[in-house]
Enzyme design. Structure first.
Site, PDB file in Angstrom:
ATOM      1  N   SER A   1      33.573  54.762  11.455  1.00 49.00           N
ATOM      2  CA  SER A   1      33.006  55.891  10.735  1.00 49.00           C
ATOM      3  C   SER A   1      31.885  55.393   9.834  1.00 49.00           C
ATOM      4  O   SER A   1      31.865  54.221   9.432  1.00 49.00           O
ATOM      5  CB  SER A   1      34.076  56.568   9.883  1.00 49.00           C
ATOM      6  OG  SER A   1      33.511  57.465   8.944  1.00 49.00           O
TER       7      SER A   1
ATOM      8  N   TYR B   1      39.972  54.113   2.862  1.00 47.00           N
ATOM      9  CA  TYR B   1      39.520  54.567   4.179  1.00 47.00           C
ATOM     10  C   TYR B   1      38.302  53.763   4.620  1.00 47.00           C
ATOM     11  O   TYR B   1      38.203  53.327   5.777  1.00 47.00           O
ATOM     12  CB  TYR B   1      39.195  56.056   4.136  1.00 47.00           C
ATOM     13  CG  TYR B   1      38.741  56.634   5.452  1.00 47.00           C
ATOM     14  CD1 TYR B   1      39.566  56.618   6.571  1.00 47.00           C
ATOM     15  CD2 TYR B   1      37.482  57.223   5.577  1.00 47.00           C
ATOM     16  CE1 TYR B   1      39.152  57.160   7.781  1.00 47.00           C
ATOM     17  CE2 TYR B   1      37.061  57.765   6.782  1.00 47.00           C
ATOM     18  CZ  TYR B   1      37.893  57.736   7.883  1.00 47.00           C
ATOM     19  OH  TYR B   1      37.484  58.271   9.084  1.00 47.00           O
TER      20      TYR B   1
END
Length: 319
Positions: free
Chosen positions: A158, A183
């Site tokens: 990501s 994350y």
């Protein structure tokens, strides 16, 4: 030879769909394993691959939910897998090895995002454990089945990898947990995993890629309060996606991982980070709108993460 981290002019872009990149491609006789292949981008990936003739094995943490999502799709097999549980990873891999088949594409698409502080296994931070360590163990256990001379392993990262490099002194966030930085570290780990796996597998003809699929509203956002998504400008008060936010459709979001797994344009390449169906450029300092951070493609950090991951999981197909 290493692949340059620069665009190749693929002819595809941010608005391309998975079906676009597979137009005219015949995947008959190919076998793919797609983690999370029953939800969000994973489901669109499964649909497009089977439409092109591939057979797809979908390991799922929630088999009942997966069966409903995959109903009507031909060429799909379902099995059980919880990436946060290394025993579950081992059991799935052993069942697949026992089938005697080989794999052409492994697409590590499953993941969790920005969840409250959660511990799994021996107290591991859940995002790092699920998004990275579970996939690390899975690919290493499946390595004997991954077809030499053309197979690809695709690690779905990501742009959030911009949020954090590896916190080598505290990878499990024992102190100062921040859900977004945690994350970000997990997504950096996804890129570093592909960098080192490609280095290890290239001689055998197995190449690895990582990628940013784009921003897409999917069940990945399930841990985020509605108010936070409204504040970020992702949705309105009624829960509708806001066009200025630049979200892709799931069909567009699945395109880059399908392109990574199947495109002949990437033949003899590997170890690079992709976005919008092309190789990404290195990120510019201070710009979080695109590209890949140097900390995510550093071969020394990639090697260090591989060693740490092997120690934590007790699995290493190369050592």
């Amino acid at each position: 030879m290493s692949t340059a981290q620069h665009k190749i002019g693929s002819g595809f872009g941010a608005h391309s769909t998975a079906d676009d990149v597979l137009a005219g491609v015949d995947l008959s006789g190919k076998l793919a394993i797609v983690t999370g292949g029953y939800s969000g981008l994973g489901l669109e990936t499964t649909r497009s691959l089977t439409k092109a003739g591939a057979r797809v094995v979908v390991p799922a943490r929630r088999p009942d939910t997966a069966w409903k999502a995959l109903a009507g799709l031909e060429g799909v097999e379902l099995d059980e897998l919880d990436l946060g549980d290394l025993e579950s990873v081992r059991a799935f891999a052993e069942r697949f090895l026992d089938s005697g088949r080989t794999v052409d594409f492994v697409i590590d698409s499953a993941g969790i995002m920005a969840c409250p502080e959660t511990r799994v296994g021996p107290g591991w931070e859940a995002q790092f454990a699920t998004n990275h360590l579970g996939h690390f163990a899975l690919v290493n256990r499946l390595w004997p089945t991954i077809e030499p001379g053309g197979a690809r392993v695709v690690s779905v990262s990501s742009r959030a990898h911009h949020f954090s490099g590896m916190r080598w002194d505290d990878v499990h966030w024992r102190t100062g947990y921040d859900k977004w930085q945690a994350y970000g570290q997990a997504k950096t780990a996804n890129v570093l995993f592909a960098v080192h796996l490609d280095r290890l597998g290239a001689e055998r003809g197995v190449r690895a890629f990582s990628l940013h699929p784009g921003g897409i509203l999917t069940p990945l956002q399930r841990h985020l309060p509605k108010a936070e998504m409204v504040e970020r400008g992702w949705i309105d008060e009624q829960g509708n996606a806001l066009n200025p936010s630049g979200f892709k459709s799931p069909e567009q979001g699945a395109a880059t991982q399908v392109w990574a797994a199947t495109s002949p344009q990437l033949a003899e390449m590997g170890g690079v980070y992709l976005e919008d169906c092309d190789i990404a450029e290195p990120a510019v300092d201070g710009d979080q709108t695109g590209g890949v951070k140097a900390w995510a493609t550093d071969p020394e950090q990639a090697s260090r993460l591989w060693t740490l991951s092997a120690e934590l999981t007790g699995v290493n197909a190369f050592g």
